[in-house]
Design an enzyme around this catalytic site. Structure first.
Site, PDB file in Angstrom:
ATOM      1  N   SER A  87       0.826  -1.216   0.000  1.00  9.09           N
ATOM      2  CA  SER A  87       0.000   0.000   0.000  1.00  9.09           C
ATOM      3  C   SER A  87       0.856   1.260   0.000  1.00  9.09           C
ATOM      4  CB  SER A  87      -0.902   0.000   1.235  1.00  9.09           C
ATOM      5  OG  SER A  87      -1.508   1.265   1.423  1.00  9.09           O
ATOM      6  N   TYR A 107      -2.020   5.613  -4.802  1.00  8.96           N
ATOM      7  CA  TYR A 107      -3.109   6.581  -4.707  1.00  8.96           C
ATOM      8  C   TYR A 107      -2.634   7.848  -5.391  1.00  8.96           C
ATOM      9  CZ  TYR A 107      -5.927   4.120  -1.144  1.00  8.96           C
ATOM     10  OH  TYR A 107      -6.718   3.237  -0.468  1.00  8.96           O
ATOM     11  N   THR A 141      -5.226   2.616  -7.590  1.00  7.18           N
ATOM     12  CA  THR A 141      -6.559   2.481  -6.987  1.00  7.18           C
ATOM     13  C   THR A 141      -7.441   3.622  -7.487  1.00  7.18           C
ATOM     14  OG1 THR A 141      -5.644   1.378  -5.069  1.00  7.18           O
ATOM     15  CG2 THR A 141      -7.810   2.376  -4.795  1.00  7.18           C
ATOM     16  N   LYS A 152      -7.294  -0.700 -10.057  1.00  2.94           N
ATOM     17  CA  LYS A 152      -8.005  -1.457  -9.016  1.00  2.94           C
ATOM     18  C   LYS A 152      -9.236  -0.683  -8.570  1.00  2.94           C
ATOM     19  CE  LYS A 152      -7.329  -3.135  -4.247  1.00  2.94           C
ATOM     20  NZ  LYS A 152      -7.917  -2.101  -3.380  1.00  2.94           N
ATOM     21  N   HIS A 171     -13.011  -2.394  -2.858  1.00  2.00           N
ATOM     22  CA  HIS A 171     -12.191  -1.941  -1.727  1.00  2.00           C
ATOM     23  C   HIS A 171     -12.617  -2.656  -0.445  1.00  2.00           C
ATOM     24  CE1 HIS A 171      -9.373   1.687  -1.307  1.00  2.00           C
ATOM     25  NE2 HIS A 171      -9.343   1.165  -0.097  1.00  2.00           N
TER      26      HIS A 171
HETATM   27  C1  FNR Z   1      -7.745  -1.919   2.485  1.00  2.00           C
HETATM   28  N1  FNR Z   1      -7.759  -1.787   1.090  1.00  2.00           N
HETATM   29  C2  FNR Z   1      -6.881  -0.897   0.486  1.00  2.00           C
HETATM   30  N2  FNR Z   1      -6.873  -0.792  -0.875  1.00  2.00           N
HETATM   31  C3  FNR Z   1      -5.990   0.028  -1.487  1.00  2.00           C
HETATM   32  O1  FNR Z   1      -6.011   0.118  -2.712  1.00  2.00           O
HETATM   33  N3  FNR Z   1      -5.102   0.766  -0.740  1.00  2.00           N
HETATM   34  C4  FNR Z   1      -5.055   0.707   0.625  1.00  2.00           C
HETATM   35  O2  FNR Z   1      -4.235   1.364   1.260  1.00  2.00           O
HETATM   36  C5  FNR Z   1      -6.001  -0.129   1.272  1.00  2.00           C
HETATM   37  N4  FNR Z   1      -6.035  -0.211   2.643  1.00  2.00           N
HETATM   38  C6  FNR Z   1      -6.871  -1.108   3.251  1.00  2.00           C
HETATM   39  C7  FNR Z   1      -6.851  -1.210   4.641  1.00  2.00           C
HETATM   40  C8  FNR Z   1      -7.650  -2.166   5.267  1.00  2.00           C
HETATM   41  C9  FNR Z   1      -7.582  -2.308   6.759  1.00  2.00           C
HETATM   42  C10 FNR Z   1      -8.491  -3.013   4.497  1.00  2.00           C
HETATM   43  C11 FNR Z   1      -9.335  -4.079   5.143  1.00  2.00           C
HETATM   44  C12 FNR Z   1      -8.535  -2.877   3.128  1.00  2.00           C
HETATM   45  C13 FNR Z   1      -8.625  -2.657   0.254  1.00  2.00           C
HETATM   46  C14 FNR Z   1      -7.918  -3.963  -0.112  1.00  2.00           C
HETATM   47  O3  FNR Z   1      -6.902  -3.747  -1.040  1.00  2.00           O
HETATM   48  C15 FNR Z   1      -8.866  -4.985  -0.756  1.00  2.00           C
HETATM   49  O4  FNR Z   1      -9.546  -4.382  -1.832  1.00  2.00           O
HETATM   50  C16 FNR Z   1      -9.885  -5.575   0.217  1.00  2.00           C
HETATM   51  O5  FNR Z   1      -9.371  -5.684   1.513  1.00  2.00           O
HETATM   52  C17 FNR Z   1     -10.278  -6.960  -0.296  1.00  2.00           C
HETATM   53  O6  FNR Z   1     -11.259  -7.513   0.473  1.00  2.00           O
HETATM   54  P1  FNR Z   1     -11.009  -8.597   1.657  1.00  2.00           P
HETATM   55  O7  FNR Z   1     -10.072  -9.667   1.150  1.00  2.00           O
HETATM   56  O8  FNR Z   1     -10.437  -7.825   2.797  1.00  2.00           O
HETATM   57  O9  FNR Z   1     -12.385  -9.079   1.898  1.00  2.00           O
END
Ligand code: FNR
Length: 353
Positions: free
Chosen positions: A106, A129, A155, A222, A246
């Protein structure tokens, strides 16, 4: 050792502060989309082919010219030190101990790209981002490229942060010791401040050209949820698409990713690889996503659950369980390779209306 990812999640919950648990588990709004992600996998029924003599199913996948041990990678998740002091370092180690698959780091990682690259024996990808100050984004991309990262995951579902009611109610703030390690000095102190001024709310499709102008790495987008945006992505020249909502953390009320996957796959028409995330918790969920046209899946929250229960060993457990379940399901369903997981493998119970 736990036998399922849900078991690991339960143990993680016992160990984490309730507010940290809420930050990790929560979604936006009433969490309808969050619930829909897992419910969509529950509606899948597998249709096995028997007597196919599959002793050793082969899980190897080929994505963007690279070979992965299995079609499962680590989704970009901010601040792994929330779950374990070693943070992303432990994630990279634990993943590598189980399988050679990419870790998407990330923008808000709590370890630096350079220290992760020094440790990693798995491919690292950078999640991007688009910040208001493009120089900040360009610097991150350049640093990751210099450190040997292999792809960029832009993203596109976050012009600002979704309304995460649990965090708002809890007044969630990052605990001491957790920082966006690659943005230190840029003033990105708290998740709530990302919403106010860090992200560029005016970002549009021209960002893909801009990103290509600052980095030679392949670019995946994404956060695609419609066939129209998949077509637009391919026209913009992206190298891959991640179907994602997300993890239900942005616009509540959008569909489960599994439900829109076939539409995106049809629109992309085989021109770019399609990855999907959101609610993958079992080996058979991986098979369901592949059967509906995905080339691979990403897992988010389960990785943090693994970290919380045992650092690198916990992450290794998560991958080991998931991949054991995958090979078990492939063998029982009569699949020799993941290419055998086609549309004939699944039927779907209609959703409740
Ligand atoms: C995320 N996700 C996320 N996505 C992204 O593009 N940049 C980020 O910094 C973050 N940070 C983030 C923090 C936390 C705590 C969570 C739970 C999720 C989204 C992540 O990439 C992904 O899309 C989802 O978590 C997928 O779903 P599941 O596997 O958690 O159900």
């Amino acid at each position: 050792m736990e036998l399922t990812l849900d078991g690991i999640a339960w143990r993680a919950r016992e160990r984490l502060d309730p507010e940290v648990w809420d930050f990790i588990e929560g979604g936006a709004g009433e969490e309808r989309t969050l619930a829909a992600n897992t419910a969509a996998f529950d509606r899948v029924r597998l249709r096995p082919s028997v007597l196919r003599g599959v002793r050793h199913p082969e899980t190897v996948a080929k994505i963007l010219g690279r070979t992965w041990d299995a079609p499962v990678a680590v989704a970009p998740v901010a601040y792994h030190t929330l779950a374990h002091p070693e943070g992303e370092l432990a994630t990279v180690r634990g993943t590598a101990a189980a399988a050679k698959v990419p870790v998407v780091v990330s923008t808000f990682a709590s370890r630096t790209f350079e220290e992760l690259a020094a440790e990693a024996t798995v491919p690292l990808w950078l999640q991007v981002y688009c910040m208001r100050d493009r120089r900040v984004t360009a610097r991150l991309v350049e640093r990751a490229g210099n450190a040997g990262f292999e792809a960029l995951v832009l993203t596109v579902d976050t012009p600002h942060l979704g309304r995460r009611l649990r965090d708002l109610r809890n007044g969630f703030r990052l605990p001491a010791g957790t920082v966006p390690a690659n943005l230190e000095g840029d003033g990105f102190a708290e998740p709530s401040s990302h919403a106010r001024w860090a992200f560029d709310p005016d970002v549009d499709w021209s960002v893909v050209d801009w990103l290509r102008s600052v980095s030679p790495l392949p670019i995946l987008v994404k956060g695609i949820l419609t066939g129209a945006d998949a077509t637009r992505s391919v026209e913009a020249g992206v190298d891959g698409i991640v179907v994602s909502n997300h993890g239900g953390r942005q616009l509540d009320g959008v569909p489960a990713t599994l439900d829109v996957l076939p539409e995106v796959v049809a629109a992309a028409g085989g021109r770019v690889p399609i990855l999907v995330d959101g609610g993958v918790r079992r080996g058979r969920d991986v098979l369901a996503a592949l059967a509906l046209g995905a080339d691979a899946v990403l897992i988010g929250r389960p990785v943090l659950h693994g970290l919380a229960t045992g650092g690198a060993d916990g992450v290794k457990d998560v991958f080991t369980i998931l991949l054991d379940e995958l090979t078990d399901a492939m063998s029982l369903a009569g699949l020799r390779t993941i290419a055998d997981a086609g549309p004939q493998l699944v039927s779907q119970v209609p959703p409740d209306r």
